[in-house]
Write an enzyme that holds these catalytic residues in place. Structure first.
Site, PDB file in Angstrom:
ATOM      1  N   ASP A 306       6.528   0.207  25.322  1.00 16.59           N
ATOM      2  CA  ASP A 306       7.427  -0.133  26.413  1.00 16.59           C
ATOM      3  C   ASP A 306       7.154   0.857  27.555  1.00 16.59           C
ATOM      4  OD1 ASP A 306       9.306  -1.301  28.007  1.00 16.59           O
ATOM      5  OD2 ASP A 306      10.832  -1.441  26.454  1.00 16.59           O
TER       6      ASP A 306
HETATM    7  C1  BGC Z   1      11.537  -3.176  29.458  1.00 15.84           C
HETATM    8  C2  BGC Z   1      10.615  -4.201  28.834  1.00 15.84           C
HETATM    9  C3  BGC Z   1       9.667  -4.753  29.856  1.00 15.84           C
HETATM   10  C4  BGC Z   1       8.912  -3.599  30.472  1.00 15.84           C
HETATM   11  C5  BGC Z   1       7.816  -4.021  31.422  1.00 15.84           C
HETATM   12  C6  BGC Z   1      10.794  -2.154  30.290  1.00 15.84           C
HETATM   13  O1  BGC Z   1      11.649  -1.371  31.025  1.00 15.84           O
HETATM   14  O2  BGC Z   1      12.266  -2.532  28.444  1.00 15.84           O
HETATM   15  O3  BGC Z   1      11.376  -5.212  28.238  1.00 15.84           O
HETATM   16  O4  BGC Z   1       8.817  -5.701  29.287  1.00 15.84           O
HETATM   17  O5  BGC Z   1       9.839  -2.763  31.139  1.00 15.84           O
HETATM   18  O6  BGC Z   1       8.261  -4.419  32.635  1.00 15.84           O
END
Ligand code: BGC
Length: 738
Positions: A306
């Site tokens: 993440d």
């Molecule tokens: C979120 C994810 C997301 C990622 C990419 C993160 O802050 O938790 O769900 O896919 O950002 O944008």
């Protein structure tokens, strides 16, 4: 769609692409040629960083807007003049393997050209993007769409999202979110299929099938990245990014099966979650990423962290510094580093010093190369172009599907029969500013959307030629409105920023000003219809008690307003059913139907498990939703069959109009080796019935799907002492012991 055929014709057919073995050989050949820098480059995912217009970092700028140092307008102005920095020098040198957050064909193709033509080995880039509920055509937020209980619909809207997003250059979506969410305070409840593991499994698997299509190398197929592995929805107190402390039994029974179903449906990527589980952050959790995912489930795709999550292991208190975090993550099985640059900065020296075996690095690189080969990127690095992009968005077919999905997501929570469905001549006074907003309908995570393209409720009513007057928040005019209208329609709930990531709420009631608006409307004694727009369950006991009708309208995307209007006028009969429990008050959270019984279940007596100041039952239970017709249930039978249990039940449409009903089947155990839920969803089926029509529904349940883990983690699948339930929601059922 014409563009597709023409576009496909230019491509090789699926069978011309390489099989797994050939891909394996190509990967080995490439690995032999790659330097350490090129290898770590493949593991690095960058987001475009913003430069030029402001001196602070983007994160700081965001904080400045949220804490009021600058206004939203000032923020937008700065963003509008900022330039995006794609680190092209790094790209040319083979130090970037993937980008996150690029959603237009021109930019994607320009960067791809650098990767393919100007890097030493010409390895194509992988473009990832958050395509959560539609791209340019926005379909309902996942929580809303889950209320349709319709696997085929979930798959079709994912297919549409993939067609549009791939036209904009996207190769992989960071979806579906298969996080079971039992706590309504958690803002990300909006991004998944609610509180039940079976529904999340079905929802996630359908999304994977839709996103990826039949053949990953087709130009409109998009790899699915299942997230957030694992149990992100179980964050303590529903506060985002918080810890998760969970028994292994609960993890295996109530959380893991949803991700597993996505892997079984063929998902090619997995995103480990931000949270820790029992003290080990998922980003460095070998048990999750190697033992469960790869060993037990046979996953051979790629993992991607993440955002910034590897570096955050330092703040978590599990890694000394970024180097330690990088080491722990790669050893645990994390392949790609999303935006933290821990791998980029530290991996080469970790390999050179022998702390990380180069084989481990090679393994991670091979997972990423495999997905690039499977997507056909080595043969066709440019899967789209300006022409395809122009033709792909918001087609009439897309709008039609968005409308169908929106209508099926709406849940009729209350109807006292006085006013709904509305007649064409009904004079409607509309209150609540969200009624005129197009943009509120996108909900969280609609990054490819143009919010102004959504149909607002007011527009939807106008499209129906309704007799409407709009008063917004104007409470002074309530009296006048009541005199000249037959019905008062109040649009209440949450703004779209109040759910989604980093949007947990301690109080999930309506805001005070909304409640007083509602009370004043009720005081006129005119029928009040409440249409809720929100991204989570709300605690709305007063609304439930005093409104004539309550419609759960969620955030429904491009066609929201038209869907609301069609439901209000009865052109479409509502059929949605809640996939989350609506509690009386925030203090009851987490409140969910599949809870444990305890030795003292809540009851009239004082010394039972309950709160002194709230009723025992929820306002609206899991599975609940009304129709403009009625269904009766009869003749439940339950019998053992070869592989498990066969359940039969008769369902009849006893009203005057055709309608759809979601028939739900639950089970429980009177005794077992471990205490279990009071009931648990086993299966569901959606029926369409004409007035007077009866259908006999049959559920064939397999023994191994009804099992549980005992205290030593043995999976028990006996059928002893079981009780089965079938009916219209989780509370209102017929029951029969086996
Ligand atoms: C979120 C994810 C997301 C990622 C990419 C993160 O802050 O938790 O769900 O896919 O950002 O944008």
């Amino acid at each position: 769609m014409m563009y597709q055929k023409a576009f496909y014709d230019g491509f090789l057919k699926g069978e011309d692409f390489m099989g797994a073995e050939e891909i394996g050989k190509k990967i080995d050949e490439l690995l032999k040629k790659m330097t350490l820098e090129e290898k770590t480059g493949q593991l690095r995912q960058c987001g475009p960083s913003l430069v030029g217009a402001f001196e602070v970092s983007f994160e700081e700028l965001l904080d400045m807007m949220f804490d009021g140092r600058i206004s939203k307008e000032e923020f937008d102005r700065l963003m509008g003049t900022a330039k995006q920095d794609f680190r092209e020098e790094d790209l040319r040198a083979g130090r970037i393997g993937s980008y996150n957050g690029i959603g237009d064909a021109e930019t994607a193709n320009r960067l791809q050209k650098i990767a393919v033509e100007e890097t030493r080995l010409g390895i194509p880039l992988l473009f990832g993007y958050d395509v959560i509920h539609g791209f340019r055509t926005v379909t309902p937020i996942p929580l809303a769409e889950s209320c349709a209980w319709e696997d085929g619909l979930w798959e079709r809207t994912a297919r549409l999202a993939a067609e549009e997003a791939t036209a904009a250059g996207v190769h992989m979506t960071f979806a579906p979110m298969a996080d079971v969410a039992k706590d309504a305070r958690w803002g990300r409840v909006s991004e998944g299929a609610g509180e039940d593991v079976l529904l999340n499994a079905h929802y996630g698997a359908s999304k994977v099938r839709g996103f990826q299509g039949k053949e990953l190398s087709a130009p409109d197929a998009m790899a699915a990245c299942v997230k957030h592995f694992a149990a992100y929805g179980a964050v303590e107190a529903g506060r985002d990014y918080n810890r998760v402390d969970l028994s292994r039994q609960k993890l295996y029974e109530e959380y893991l099966p949803a991700y597993k179903a996505c892997i079984e449906a063929g998902a090619r990527a997995v995103m480990p979650a931000f949270n820790d589980i029992n003290g080990v952050p998922c980003s460095v959790n070998k048990e999750l990423l190697r033992d469960i995912l790869r060993e037990d489930w046979g996953f051979d795709g790629m993992t991607v962290s993440d955002a910034n999550a590897i570096a955050e292991c330092v703040t978590h208190g599990i890694a000394r510094d970024k180097k330690d975090a990088a080491k722990q993550a790669i050893l645990a099985g994390m392949d790609m580093d999303m935006t933290s640059d821990s791998y980029h900065e530290e991996l080469i020296s970790l390999v050179e010093s022998g702390e990380v075996d180069e084989k481990i690095l090679d393994e991670a690189v091979s997972h990423i190369l495999r997905i690039k080969f499977e997507l056909g990127l080595f043969e066709h690095p440019y899967r789209t172009g300006a022409e395809r992009e122009r033709e792909a968005f918001l087609t009439p077919e897309a709008r039609k599907l968005a409308l169908e999905a929106a209508e099926k997501s709406i849940v009729l929570l209350k109807n006292d029969g006085r006013i709904l469905p509305l007649k064409k001549e009904t004079r409607i006074a509309v209150f609540g500013s969200m009624a005129e907003s197009a943009g509120e309908n996108t909900g969280a995570w609609a990054v490819g959307a143009h919010p102004e393209e959504c149909v607002s409720l007011l527009e939807g009513l106008q499209n129906e030629k309704a007799d409407v007057r709009f008063y917004g928040e104007n409470m002074e005019q309530i009296k006048e409105a009541a005199e000249s209208a037959d019905v008062l329609l109040a649009v209440l709930g949450e703004h779209k920023e109040e759910s989604g990531e980093a949007a947990s709420r301690a109080d999930i009631g309506l805001h005070a000003e909304q409640l007083s608006l509602f009370e004043e409307l009720v005081a006129t004694e005119k029928p009040v219809i409440v249409l809720l727009m929100n991204g989570r369950p709300l605690a709305i006991p007063e609304i439930a008690r005093k409104a004539s009708a309550v419609i759960e309208g969620w955030q429904l995307g491009t066609e929201a307003g038209n869907a609301y209007a069609r439901i209000l006028f009865g052109e479409t009969n509502p059929s949605g059913k809640l996939t989350v429990t609506f509690p009386y008050s925030s203090g009851q959270c987490p409140m969910y139907y599949a809870h444990i019984n305890t030795g003292r279940p809540g009851g009239k007596s004082k010394f039972t498990s309950k709160y002194l100041d709230t009723p025992l039952e929820p306002v609206y239970p899991f599975g609940f939703g009304l129709s403009y017709t009625e269904f009766s249930y009869d003749a439940l039978s339950v019998e053992k069959s070869g592989a498990g249990v066969t359940i039969r039940i008769s369902v009849k449409n006893v009203g005057d109009i055709p309608g759809e009903e979601v028939v739900q089947c639950y089970y429980s155990r009177r005794t077992a080796k471990r205490v279990g839920p009071v009931r648990k969803l086993a299966a569901y089926q959606k029926l369409f019935l004409e007035p007077g029509e009866t259908e006999k529904v049959v559920f064939e349940l397999k023994k191994e799907d009804l099992g549980y883990y005992d205290k030593d983690m043995n999976y028990v699948t006996d059928l002893e002492d079981m009780v089965f339930y079938a009916g219209t929601n989780s509370q209102d059922t017929l029951e029969q012991a086996l």
